[in-house]
Design a protein around this motif. Structure first.
Motif, PDB file in Angstrom:
ATOM      1  N   ALA A 445      57.681  79.229  51.693  1.00  0.00           N
ATOM      2  CA  ALA A 445      57.937  78.320  52.954  1.00  0.00           C
ATOM      3  C   ALA A 445      57.156  78.506  54.104  1.00  0.00           C
ATOM      4  CB  ALA A 445      59.247  78.021  52.918  1.00  0.00           C
ATOM      5  N   GLY A 446      56.637  79.674  54.180  1.00  0.00           N
ATOM      6  CA  GLY A 446      56.064  80.337  55.506  1.00  0.00           C
ATOM      7  C   GLY A 446      56.867  81.270  56.155  1.00  0.00           C
ATOM      8  N   PHE A 447      57.953  81.876  55.743  1.00  0.00           N
ATOM      9  CA  PHE A 447      58.894  82.888  56.393  1.00  0.00           C
ATOM     10  C   PHE A 447      57.947  84.025  56.582  1.00  0.00           C
ATOM     11  CE2 PHE A 447      62.031  79.595  56.126  1.00  0.00           C
ATOM     12  CZ  PHE A 447      63.011  80.002  56.812  1.00  0.00           C
ATOM     13  N   ALA A 448      57.917  84.611  57.766  1.00  0.00           N
ATOM     14  CA  ALA A 448      56.965  85.805  57.962  1.00  0.00           C
ATOM     15  C   ALA A 448      57.713  87.061  57.355  1.00  0.00           C
ATOM     16  CB  ALA A 448      56.809  85.891  59.353  1.00  0.00           C
ATOM     17  N   LYS A 449      59.168  86.986  57.391  1.00  0.00           N
ATOM     18  CA  LYS A 449      59.797  88.325  56.819  1.00  0.00           C
ATOM     19  C   LYS A 449      60.846  87.932  56.285  1.00  0.00           C
ATOM     20  CE  LYS A 449      59.430  91.873  59.605  1.00  0.00           C
ATOM     21  NZ  LYS A 449      59.356  92.755  60.718  1.00  0.00           N
ATOM     22  N   VAL A 450      61.507  88.470  55.186  1.00  0.00           N
ATOM     23  CA  VAL A 450      62.823  88.270  54.543  1.00  0.00           C
ATOM     24  C   VAL A 450      63.392  89.784  54.617  1.00  0.00           C
ATOM     25  CG1 VAL A 450      64.124  87.553  52.652  1.00  0.00           C
ATOM     26  CG2 VAL A 450      62.162  86.477  53.146  1.00  0.00           C
ATOM     27  N   VAL A 451      64.592  89.920  55.190  1.00  0.00           N
ATOM     28  CA  VAL A 451      65.129  91.261  55.168  1.00  0.00           C
ATOM     29  C   VAL A 451      66.584  91.209  54.758  1.00  0.00           C
ATOM     30  CG1 VAL A 451      66.128  92.978  57.134  1.00  0.00           C
ATOM     31  CG2 VAL A 451      63.693  91.368  57.784  1.00  0.00           C
ATOM     32  N   MET A 452      66.970  92.471  54.312  1.00  0.00           N
ATOM     33  CA  MET A 452      68.606  92.417  53.815  1.00  0.00           C
ATOM     34  C   MET A 452      69.127  93.564  54.509  1.00  0.00           C
ATOM     35  SD  MET A 452      69.734  93.548  49.995  1.00  0.00           S
ATOM     36  CE  MET A 452      69.526  95.301  50.175  1.00  0.00           C
ATOM     37  N   SER A 459      70.603 103.981  48.143  1.00  0.00           N
ATOM     38  CA  SER A 459      70.177 103.922  46.677  1.00  0.00           C
ATOM     39  C   SER A 459      70.482 102.796  45.959  1.00  0.00           C
ATOM     40  CB  SER A 459      70.697 105.298  45.754  1.00  0.00           C
ATOM     41  OG  SER A 459      71.946 105.336  45.768  1.00  0.00           O
ATOM     42  N   ALA A 460      71.778 102.238  46.283  1.00  0.00           N
ATOM     43  CA  ALA A 460      72.168 100.916  45.764  1.00  0.00           C
ATOM     44  C   ALA A 460      71.255  99.972  46.600  1.00  0.00           C
ATOM     45  CB  ALA A 460      73.762 100.613  45.870  1.00  0.00           C
ATOM     46  N   ALA A 461      71.071  99.714  47.694  1.00  0.00           N
ATOM     47  CA  ALA A 461      70.471  98.973  48.473  1.00  0.00           C
ATOM     48  C   ALA A 461      69.104  98.716  47.916  1.00  0.00           C
ATOM     49  CB  ALA A 461      70.396  99.062  49.845  1.00  0.00           C
ATOM     50  N   GLN A 462      68.576  99.798  47.686  1.00  0.00           N
ATOM     51  CA  GLN A 462      66.910  99.956  47.423  1.00  0.00           C
ATOM     52  C   GLN A 462      66.626  99.079  46.015  1.00  0.00           C
ATOM     53  OE1 GLN A 462      65.438 103.941  46.941  1.00  0.00           O
ATOM     54  NE2 GLN A 462      63.267 102.990  47.202  1.00  0.00           N
ATOM     55  N   ALA A 463      67.814  99.278  45.171  1.00  0.00           N
ATOM     56  CA  ALA A 463      67.515  98.681  43.814  1.00  0.00           C
ATOM     57  C   ALA A 463      67.660  97.355  44.100  1.00  0.00           C
ATOM     58  CB  ALA A 463      68.790  99.232  42.688  1.00  0.00           C
ATOM     59  N   VAL A 464      68.789  96.631  44.799  1.00  0.00           N
ATOM     60  CA  VAL A 464      68.938  95.518  44.933  1.00  0.00           C
ATOM     61  C   VAL A 464      67.718  94.579  45.672  1.00  0.00           C
ATOM     62  CG1 VAL A 464      70.131  93.617  46.242  1.00  0.00           C
ATOM     63  CG2 VAL A 464      71.349  95.396  44.901  1.00  0.00           C
ATOM     64  N   ALA A 465      67.194  95.556  46.846  1.00  0.00           N
ATOM     65  CA  ALA A 465      65.996  95.022  47.380  1.00  0.00           C
ATOM     66  C   ALA A 465      64.664  94.872  46.683  1.00  0.00           C
ATOM     67  CB  ALA A 465      65.798  95.876  48.565  1.00  0.00           C
ATOM     68  N   GLN A 467      64.813  94.327  43.201  1.00  0.00           N
ATOM     69  CA  GLN A 467      65.076  93.171  42.417  1.00  0.00           C
ATOM     70  C   GLN A 467      64.835  92.072  43.110  1.00  0.00           C
ATOM     71  OE1 GLN A 467      68.581  93.743  39.912  1.00  0.00           O
ATOM     72  NE2 GLN A 467      68.828  95.809  40.436  1.00  0.00           N
ATOM     73  N   ALA A 468      65.330  91.741  44.233  1.00  0.00           N
ATOM     74  CA  ALA A 468      65.289  90.624  45.129  1.00  0.00           C
ATOM     75  C   ALA A 468      63.742  89.958  45.543  1.00  0.00           C
ATOM     76  CB  ALA A 468      66.147  90.648  46.267  1.00  0.00           C
ATOM     77  N   GLY A 469      63.206  91.050  45.869  1.00  0.00           N
ATOM     78  CA  GLY A 469      61.917  90.966  46.413  1.00  0.00           C
ATOM     79  C   GLY A 469      61.799  90.912  47.978  1.00  0.00           C
ATOM     80  N   VAL A 470      62.558  91.333  48.608  1.00  0.00           N
ATOM     81  CA  VAL A 470      62.849  91.172  50.272  1.00  0.00           C
ATOM     82  C   VAL A 470      61.586  92.188  50.932  1.00  0.00           C
ATOM     83  CG1 VAL A 470      65.208  90.715  50.300  1.00  0.00           C
ATOM     84  CG2 VAL A 470      64.466  93.098  50.398  1.00  0.00           C
ATOM     85  N   ASP A 471      61.284  91.840  51.901  1.00  0.00           N
ATOM     86  CA  ASP A 471      60.110  92.764  52.606  1.00  0.00           C
ATOM     87  C   ASP A 471      60.828  93.989  53.226  1.00  0.00           C
ATOM     88  OD1 ASP A 471      58.140  90.612  52.167  1.00  0.00           O
ATOM     89  OD2 ASP A 471      59.032  89.502  53.862  1.00  0.00           O
ATOM     90  N   GLU A 472      61.958  93.944  53.728  1.00  0.00           N
ATOM     91  CA  GLU A 472      62.708  95.217  54.321  1.00  0.00           C
ATOM     92  C   GLU A 472      64.167  95.439  54.118  1.00  0.00           C
ATOM     93  OE1 GLU A 472      61.941  95.018  58.588  1.00  0.00           O
ATOM     94  OE2 GLU A 472      59.853  95.014  58.417  1.00  0.00           O
ATOM     95  N   PHE A 473      64.642  96.318  53.916  1.00  0.00           N
ATOM     96  CA  PHE A 473      66.096  96.531  53.929  1.00  0.00           C
ATOM     97  C   PHE A 473      66.637  97.680  54.861  1.00  0.00           C
ATOM     98  CE2 PHE A 473      65.005  99.649  50.833  1.00  0.00           C
ATOM     99  CZ  PHE A 473      65.943 100.481  51.066  1.00  0.00           C
ATOM    100  N   TYR A 474      67.873  97.694  55.208  1.00  0.00           N
ATOM    101  CA  TYR A 474      68.597  98.445  56.196  1.00  0.00           C
ATOM    102  C   TYR A 474      69.949  98.802  55.467  1.00  0.00           C
ATOM    103  CZ  TYR A 474      64.682  97.345  59.110  1.00  0.00           C
ATOM    104  OH  TYR A 474      63.467  97.216  59.608  1.00  0.00           O
ATOM    105  N   ALA A 475      70.084  99.859  55.132  1.00  0.00           N
ATOM    106  CA  ALA A 475      71.731 100.324  54.419  1.00  0.00           C
ATOM    107  C   ALA A 475      72.396 101.147  55.500  1.00  0.00           C
ATOM    108  CB  ALA A 475      70.977 101.152  53.174  1.00  0.00           C
ATOM    109  N   GLY A 476      73.751 101.046  54.996  1.00  0.00           N
ATOM    110  CA  GLY A 476      74.703 102.181  55.667  1.00  0.00           C
ATOM    111  C   GLY A 476      74.945 101.629  56.918  1.00  0.00           C
TER     112      GLY A 476
END
Length: 610
Positions: A445-452, A459-465, A467-476
């Protein structure tokens, strides 16, 4: 609408009869009768608005134009203006009614009575009188009146009114069911989880009822435009009538007064004033029918301009429930036995991880096999199972010399039997089935960035990221950290575009409020999150977000089409009227026709198919 229909029919009969008559008093009287029958309401509104000092609206323009037509002897055209105006208003009212139907259908969700148990008998009371914890009965074919948990019974349920999904779901004892859901084929004994004011139905009705009260920048522009536009065209019409006869030789006052009247009729801003808010209302209704509740047309416009999508993890992209994802026994131990020992040890704890291990074991716990239970806070549980000493817990409880295997990603339960390391079990928060599709559709749909963003470990956040296919994630992240991260992302987005944030917990409320548009998971989300959000998903399905974005963009295109179409046609016909090319008949058709077409175009969001 029946009254308006009869008024138009009788007005048309009088108008046609006047045309059939020869010139004379009877013909004029019939035109005047048709004029008064169709235009009395407009004239009265104009007088009331003049007395209030707020008269520069379409009623004033119509009254002024038709009065001028009578003054110069154009009786047929004066009557025609009112007849066609009322016909246009009838079609616009019909269109408005169509656009409100899907929202009004939500009102059918509100329960009239609740069948509660009192003194061994079932008694019907108002939903507002039912307290949390009350036992109530839902019969086959009835809507569940309050959010509750099933105590007894089994039934297939229809939740389409809440979620937009047509597939029935089977519920039985222990299942939570939201109000508004229909029990298709079974009686359910339920216990109310919360009073009616906090139920899903009450919150939906409140959100929809308040939605139309909030205006978007586009609607505010139209309101300001109409406020300045009307006096400008009145002044222009007066100058058009007065200046040419004074300045141009042989210019006839009657001709220029007629042109000024044409100018006034054309200039009515009805198409803009009616069709723009109706277009947004149609979009809000269409979204509600799909289980997406928009708190106002501003929320719809924010979705349409979305450029960045930020998700919370737990309860938003994931189910929020732990499940065993892997069993890794050491040499000499079997996977089945490892899970059995872990389940027996964890059966003595009430921790969510312990519950997940016992659920994966899937067999009853024979407590006669247990002995010498010792729970080590923050480390794990040590028990005797069949006389053997079993420990299950985190790496911290395994001893200083123990080193966790490199492959133990996410949350791991390590097991030791009689002092010997037996292996480990991994658990993870399960990704919602539609999460990868939702992320992929947002990118398309044209979203430039999808972030979690998440407070969970990296480690848990990286596994979900992954699987989900997000562009970036930030944990803790703590709640304040999430707000700070969103603030940074807001600086990166393109001016005029928006950042959307979806979350479900109390800790997400500050971020939901800070984002350009906050999206709350309405079924499982906290009250604080729902209150802070601009958009509520009734079934917590993240795939509804790209659907809502596409619907919002479609609705905004329809609104802009109405604006440019209305202004474009009016500009052309105004010029023709001032030049004397367009007469009063054409002016009426231009004004009413544009209004009807624009309003009918506003219905298109209701028929939108994703």
């Amino acid at each position: 609408m029946n009254k308006d229909r009869m008024k138009i029919i009788f007005g048309a009969v009088l108008f046609a009869s006047a045309w059939a008559c020869a010139e004379g008093g009877v013909r004029t009287a019939l035109f005047v009768a048709a004029y008064l029958l169709c235009g009395a309401e407009v004239l009265l509104k104009s007088v009331r608005h003049i007395l209030r000092g707020d008269f520069l609206d379409e009623n004033f323009l119509m009254a002024l134009a038709t009065a001028g037509a009578f003054a110069i002897g154009e009786y047929p055209e004066a009557a025609a203006v009112m007849l066609f105006y009322q016909t246009g208003e009838f079609f616009m009212d019909w269109a408005q009614d169509r656009s409100r139907r899907c929202v009004r259908a939500l009102m059918d969700l509100k329960p009239q009575q609740v069948r509660v148990q009192e003194g061994g008998e079932w008694k019907e009371v108002a939903p507002e009188q039912v307290a949390a914890g009350t036992i109530f009965l839902v019969k086959p074919g009835e809507r569940v009146p309050l959010d509750g948990v099933v105590l007894q019974g089994r039934a297939w349920t229809d939740a389409s009114a809440l979620t937009g999904e047509s597939l029935p779901v089977e519920v039985s004892a222990g299942a939570e069911v939201l109000s508004g859901v229909i029990s298709l084929d079974g009686a359910l004994h339920m216990r109310a989880l919360r009073p009616y004011a906090g139920s899903a139905v009450a919150r939906i009705l409140e959100l929809v009822e308040n939605a139309a009260a909030k205006k978007t920048p586009t609607e505010r522009f139209i309101t300001r435009f109409a406020r300045y536009y009307t006096p400008v065209v009145v002044i222009a019409a007066v100058l058009c009538a007065v200046l040419p006869p004074l300045l141009v030789p042989q210019a006839q006052l009657k001709d220029w007064v007629y042109r000024a009247l044409v100018f006034l009729v054309i200039s009515c801003p009805c198409a803009l004033v009616l069709s723009v808010p109706m277009g947004f209302f149609g979009g809000i209704g269409a979204a509600a029918r799909r289980g997406v509740l928009l708190k106002g047309s501003g929320s719809l416009e924010a979705l349409a301009h979305g450029e960045m999508m930020v998700f919370d993890k737990t309860g938003t992209l994931t189910t929020g429930h732990f499940a065993v994802s892997g069993i890794y026994p050491e040499e000499g131990f079997s996977a089945g036995k490892l899970l059995e020992w872990a389940a027996y040890a964890e059966s003595t704890s009430n921790h969510p991880i312990a519950a997940a291990v016992c659920k994966a074991y899937g067999q009853g716990i024979d407590h006669a096999r247990l002995g010498d239970v010792c729970e080590q806070a923050g480390c794990g549980v040590s028990v005797q199972v069949d006389g053997r000493k079993v420990f299950a817990g985190g790496a911290g409880g395994m001893g200083a010399e123990f080193k966790a295997p490199a492959g133990a990603q996410g949350t791991a339960v390590f097991v030791r039997v009689d002092g010997k390391y037996a292996g480990y079990i991994t658990l993870s928060d399960q990704l919602k089935p539609d999460t990868p599709r939702a992320v992929a559709e947002l990118k398309r749909a044209g979203f430039a960035k999808v972030v979690m963003l998440t407070g969970d470990r990296k480690s848990a956040a990286q596994a979900v990221a992954q699987q989900a296919g997000v562009d970036e994630f930030y944990a803790g992240l703590l709640p304040a950290d999430k707000v700070a991260r969103v603030e940074q992302l807001l600086k990166e987005k393109t001016p005029g575009r928006t950042l959307l944030f979806a979350g479900d917990g109390i800790n997400d409320a500050p971020v939901l409020a800070r984002a350009d548009a906050g999206i709350a998971m309405g079924a499982l989300g906290s009250d604080a999150a729902v209150e802070a959000a601009d958009v509520v998903l009734t079934d917590d399905n993240p795939a509804k977000i790209p659907q809502a974005v596409r619907l919002s963009r479609f609705t905004l295109r329809v609104v802009k089409q109405n604006i440019w179409f209305s202004l474009g046609v009016k500009a052309v016909v105004l010029a023709l009227g001032a030049a004397g090319v367009a007469n009063l008949w054409e002016a009426v058709f231009a004004d009413v026709g544009v209004s009807v077409l624009a309003v009918l175009n506003s219905l298109r969001p209701l028929a939108y198919k994703d």
